[in-house]
Enzyme design. Structure first.
Site, PDB file in Angstrom:
ATOM      1  N   HIS A 157     -11.770 -46.881 -13.429  1.00  0.00           N
ATOM      2  CA  HIS A 157     -11.310 -47.455 -12.156  1.00  0.00           C
ATOM      3  C   HIS A 157     -11.174 -46.390 -11.071  1.00  0.00           C
ATOM      4  O   HIS A 157     -11.110 -46.725  -9.896  1.00  0.00           O
ATOM      5  CB  HIS A 157      -9.958 -48.156 -12.355  1.00  0.00           C
ATOM      6  CG  HIS A 157     -10.067 -49.412 -13.176  1.00  0.00           C
ATOM      7  ND1 HIS A 157     -10.001 -50.668 -12.639  1.00  0.00           N
ATOM      8  CD2 HIS A 157     -10.271 -49.600 -14.507  1.00  0.00           C
ATOM      9  CE1 HIS A 157     -10.147 -51.586 -13.590  1.00  0.00           C
ATOM     10  NE2 HIS A 157     -10.308 -50.949 -14.732  1.00  0.00           N
ATOM     11  N   ASP A 365     -10.394 -42.547  -3.500  1.00  0.00           N
ATOM     12  CA  ASP A 365      -9.952 -43.750  -4.206  1.00  0.00           C
ATOM     13  C   ASP A 365     -11.140 -44.367  -4.924  1.00  0.00           C
ATOM     14  O   ASP A 365     -12.240 -44.412  -4.361  1.00  0.00           O
ATOM     15  CB  ASP A 365      -9.387 -44.765  -3.195  1.00  0.00           C
ATOM     16  CG  ASP A 365      -8.181 -45.497  -3.753  1.00  0.00           C
ATOM     17  OD1 ASP A 365      -8.106 -45.647  -4.990  1.00  0.00           O
ATOM     18  OD2 ASP A 365      -7.324 -45.924  -2.954  1.00  0.00           O
TER      19      ASP A 365
HETATM   20  O1  F6P Z   1      -7.320 -46.556 -11.722  1.00  0.00           O
HETATM   21  C1  F6P Z   1      -6.156 -46.327 -11.132  1.00  0.00           C
HETATM   22  C2  F6P Z   1      -5.033 -47.220 -11.514  1.00  0.00           C
HETATM   23  O2  F6P Z   1      -5.133 -47.723 -12.796  1.00  0.00           O
HETATM   24  C3  F6P Z   1      -4.907 -48.351 -10.513  1.00  0.00           C
HETATM   25  O3  F6P Z   1      -5.638 -49.449 -10.824  1.00  0.00           O
HETATM   26  C4  F6P Z   1      -3.447 -48.545 -10.417  1.00  0.00           C
HETATM   27  O4  F6P Z   1      -3.123 -48.811  -9.108  1.00  0.00           O
HETATM   28  C5  F6P Z   1      -2.858 -47.243 -10.831  1.00  0.00           C
HETATM   29  O5  F6P Z   1      -3.856 -46.489 -11.453  1.00  0.00           O
HETATM   30  C6  F6P Z   1      -1.638 -47.470 -11.691  1.00  0.00           C
HETATM   31  O6  F6P Z   1      -1.134 -46.327 -12.176  1.00  0.00           O
HETATM   32  P1  F6P Z   1       0.141 -46.322 -13.096  1.00  0.00           P
HETATM   33  O7  F6P Z   1      -0.137 -47.264 -14.208  1.00  0.00           O
HETATM   34  O8  F6P Z   1       0.257 -44.900 -13.544  1.00  0.00           O
HETATM   35  O9  F6P Z   1       1.258 -46.756 -12.244  1.00  0.00           O
END
Ligand code: F6P
Length: 470
Positions: A157, A365
């Protein structure tokens, strides 16, 4: 064929309905409708590793949510350490913020192995496994070691960085070579795919088979581009329905016919928030008449607060926001509303619709779903304008936005002004083009597109790629 999805964070909408982060929101709606099993961390801990860690399962729409309790020390080294102090900064080109200890990678292996046991226990010969994100680069390898021969896909992602940044990570080969256990690796953009291919060839001794397959020893891995989408109709409808809610009306009244600019981001150094605040200050300085006409609403829920770099950016932003209000605010006008809270998606949709400008300016991003949600929430007769960083994956698809370089404070300040005063005809034209793109690549297509390609790659040894790249 049943499907198991794996990600670190899973989403159960909280009491307020807020869902943390893009990945969790996207998978939540896919699981509810597809009937897949979704496995992730429970957020509860067991004191130490056991042969089988405790799991908990419950229904989620047509699907099932299974969560795992992990050993506390390993999980902290995995999540705060390897995932968010080492991998995240590297994947977002911030080698300066990389913190690494050898126990991070050791615990990363432990958590990936525990998850492999949980998946292996639930997978039959016909199961398809789809692993999400950088927390689980090594999961496929551990699943293969446990004898699983079915299709395993991986989707990143985040961005995939250039190899000169990636090699700053100690043990990068150990972690990334494990990707060869997957049948399909998906990326958000063509550039991410090309950077991975270049890294795999030069640093992992992979060889190219056509443009979108790699050979790692006796394993053939297919690469594909699958830009993640959103549930467009949900946001369009939620915005329409909530535009006259009490909260929306309070905000509209508070604006006294002024214009609202909105930013919605997790509190993360990759989101370009100091630069955005500086650009807003520049805007208020160059256009003093705007000080009582424009209000900026920045919604920024804090995350990963156990990690030092996140504590620092939080303190920096709080002080910067205070300075801006002290300098430009007035007793009857709030120039910047900076809020450390998350909002449920239906309320966000209404806030997006009230806002004349959506400001999405990350320094890096993977995709940025806020950009897509902002567009989907607009009034077709009178849409707002999206100001979008060229370093967000979304800029590839949403190129009818005002695309900016977020490091160029002057350009960003001018883009805000241009967005606020753009003629309606031009706003409609830009919005319509972006809406068409969003409808063509919604979340269902993303989900089914990946699953179908993964299924094909497992059947045929040299399948056709989902999209070709040069
Ligand atoms: O890929 C990045 C990501 O998984 C996003 O989809 C999400 O916004 C973020 O990281 C969430 O991060 P965490 O689970 O560490 O809060």
């Amino acid at each position: 064929m049943d499907t198991i999805l794996v990600s670190n964070r899973v989403a159960e909408p909280s009491r307020t309905g807020a869902v943390p982060g893009g990945l969790a929101a996207v998978l939540l709606s896919a699981v509810k409708t597809s009937g897949a099993t979704w496995v992730g961390a429970s957020g509860k801990f067991a004191p130490a590793e056991e042969a089988r860690m405790p799991t908990h399962s419950k229904k989620l729409g047509a699907g099932t949510l299974t969560t795992v309790d992990f050993p506390v020390t390993d999980y902290r080294r995995f999540y705060n350490g390897m995932a968010n102090s080492a991998l995240w900064p590297i994947l977002h080109y911030r080698a300066d913020l990389l913190r690494y200890e050898p126990e991070f990678v050791a615990s990363y292996r432990v958590i990936n192995e525990i998850m492999a046991n949980v998946v292996a226990d639930r997978a039959g010969p016909d199961t398809l496994v789809w692993v999400h994100d950088y927390h689980y680069f090594m999961l496929g390898e551990f699943l293969r070691q446990r004898g699983f021969t079915g299709p395993i896909g991986f989707f990143l992602h985040t961005p995939f960085p250039t190899k000169s940044v990636l090699i700053c990570l100690p043990e990068h080969r150990t972690v990334l070579k494990a990707l060869s256990a997957y049948d399909l690796i998906g990326f958000q953009t063509d550039e991410d795919l090309l950077r991975f291919r270049d890294y795999a060839i030069t640093k992992l001794s992979a060889t190219m088979v056509g443009q979108t397959e790699l050979q790692f020893g006796d394993r053939r891995v297919k690469l594909g581009i699958f830009p993640v989408g959103i549930n467009v109709e949900f946001f369009a409808e939620a915005a329409r329905e909530n535009i006259d809610s009490n909260k929306s009306n309070r905000i509209k009244r508070g604006l006294h016919h002024g214009k609202l600019v909105i930013g919605v981001d997790r509190l993360d150094y990759s989101k370009g928030l100091p630069e955005r605040f500086a650009a807003y200050e520049r805007f208020l300085t160059i256009y003093p008449d705007e000080r009582k006409r424009v209000s900026f609403l920045q919604i920024t829920p804090p995350t990963r607060s156990a990690v030092e770099s996140y504590r620092r950016i939080r303190a920096e932003l709080a002080s910067h926001a205070g300075d801006i209000n002290a300098r430009f605010g007035d007793v009857d006008w709030m120039v910047l509303r900076y809020i450390n809270e998350s909002f449920p998606p239906d309320q966000l949709a209404a806030l997006y619709r009230i806002s004349k400008v959506g400001c999405v300016t990350p320094l890096r991003d993977g995709m940025n779903l806020v950009a897509k949600e902002y567009i989907a929430s607009q009034d077709p007769e009178d849409p707002g304008v999206l100001v979008l960083s060229k370093f967000a994956g979304a800029a590839k698809e949403l190129n009818a936005a005002l695309v900016v370089n977020p490091y160029d404070i002057g350009e960003l300040a001018q883009a805000l002004y241009r967005a606020l005063y753009m003629e309606r005809a031009e706003r409609i034209e830009r919005w319509s083009a972006m809406m068409k793109t969003l409808r063509g690549g919604n979340i269902v297509r993303w989900y089914e597109g990946f699953i179908d390609t993964l299924r094909e790659s497992a059947v045929s040894p040299a399948p056709v790629a989902s999209r070709s790249v040069a």
